[in-house]
Write a protein that holds these residues in place. Structure first.
Motif, PDB file in Angstrom:
ATOM      1  N   GLY A  35      18.176 -44.934   8.303  1.00 35.09           N
ATOM      2  CA  GLY A  35      18.646 -45.942   9.243  1.00 35.09           C
ATOM      3  C   GLY A  35      17.791 -47.201   9.282  1.00 35.09           C
ATOM      4  N   HIS A  36      16.801 -47.311   8.395  1.00 33.61           N
ATOM      5  CA  HIS A  36      15.933 -48.497   8.360  1.00 33.61           C
ATOM      6  C   HIS A  36      16.775 -49.744   8.070  1.00 33.61           C
ATOM      7  CE1 HIS A  36      12.653 -51.181   7.173  1.00 33.61           C
ATOM      8  NE2 HIS A  36      11.772 -50.257   7.547  1.00 33.61           N
ATOM      9  N   ALA A  37      16.401 -50.858   8.656  1.00 34.01           N
ATOM     10  CA  ALA A  37      17.092 -52.129   8.420  1.00 34.01           C
ATOM     11  C   ALA A  37      16.950 -52.530   6.947  1.00 34.01           C
ATOM     12  CB  ALA A  37      16.498 -53.217   9.301  1.00 34.01           C
ATOM     13  N   PRO A  38      17.949 -53.223   6.396  1.00 31.08           N
ATOM     14  CA  PRO A  38      17.844 -53.686   5.011  1.00 31.08           C
ATOM     15  C   PRO A  38      16.570 -54.509   4.815  1.00 31.08           C
ATOM     16  CG  PRO A  38      20.070 -53.985   5.810  1.00 31.08           C
ATOM     17  CD  PRO A  38      19.243 -53.566   6.990  1.00 31.08           C
ATOM     18  N   PHE A  39      15.919 -54.295   3.668  1.00 24.29           N
ATOM     19  CA  PHE A  39      14.585 -54.843   3.467  1.00 24.29           C
ATOM     20  C   PHE A  39      14.296 -54.855   1.975  1.00 24.29           C
ATOM     21  CE2 PHE A  39       9.969 -53.797   3.234  1.00 24.29           C
ATOM     22  CZ  PHE A  39       9.446 -54.846   3.983  1.00 24.29           C
ATOM     23  N   MET A  40      13.550 -55.852   1.514  1.00 20.80           N
ATOM     24  CA  MET A  40      13.124 -55.872   0.116  1.00 20.80           C
ATOM     25  C   MET A  40      11.672 -56.339   0.065  1.00 20.80           C
ATOM     26  SD  MET A  40      14.884 -57.698  -3.149  1.00 20.80           S
ATOM     27  CE  MET A  40      16.187 -56.489  -3.280  1.00 20.80           C
ATOM     28  N   SER A  41      10.871 -55.717  -0.806  1.00 18.95           N
ATOM     29  CA  SER A  41       9.460 -56.071  -0.919  1.00 18.95           C
ATOM     30  C   SER A  41       8.984 -55.812  -2.333  1.00 18.95           C
ATOM     31  CB  SER A  41       8.630 -55.217   0.050  1.00 18.95           C
ATOM     32  OG  SER A  41       7.238 -55.444  -0.143  1.00 18.95           O
TER      33      SER A  41
END
Length: 84
Positions: A35-41
């Motif tokens: 359920g983590h928010a969309p994210f890119m790293s």
């Protein structure tokens, strides 16, 4: 459960459902749960910690070098230059 995939240029190393994964982000470690928010790293050289269950006190450790991580509605994908 969080769907986690670990991929290198050579092959898909992992594709499994886990409780949580801690990733060595370029600006610090970050944990990903379902359920983590969309994210890119981008990721730095370090260790990915894989927690199979909520009560798992000792994570599985996989060394990675370079690459990036993406979280979306399907889960977490880590594209590493090298892993293992």
């Amino acid at each position: 459960m969080l769907h986690f995939e670990l991929v290198t240029p050579e092959k898909l190393l992992r594709s499994e459902n886990v409780h949580m994964v801690v990733v060595p982000g370029s600006e610090g470690d970050f944990g990903v749960l379902e359920g983590h928010a969309p994210f890119m790293s981008t990721i730095r050289d370090g260790n990915i910690e894989i927690y199979k269950t909520a009560s798992n006190q000792s994570p599985e450790i996989i060394r990675v070098e370079g690459g990036f991580a993406e979280v979306n509605e399907k889960g977490l994908t880590v594209l590493a230059e090298k892993a293992g």
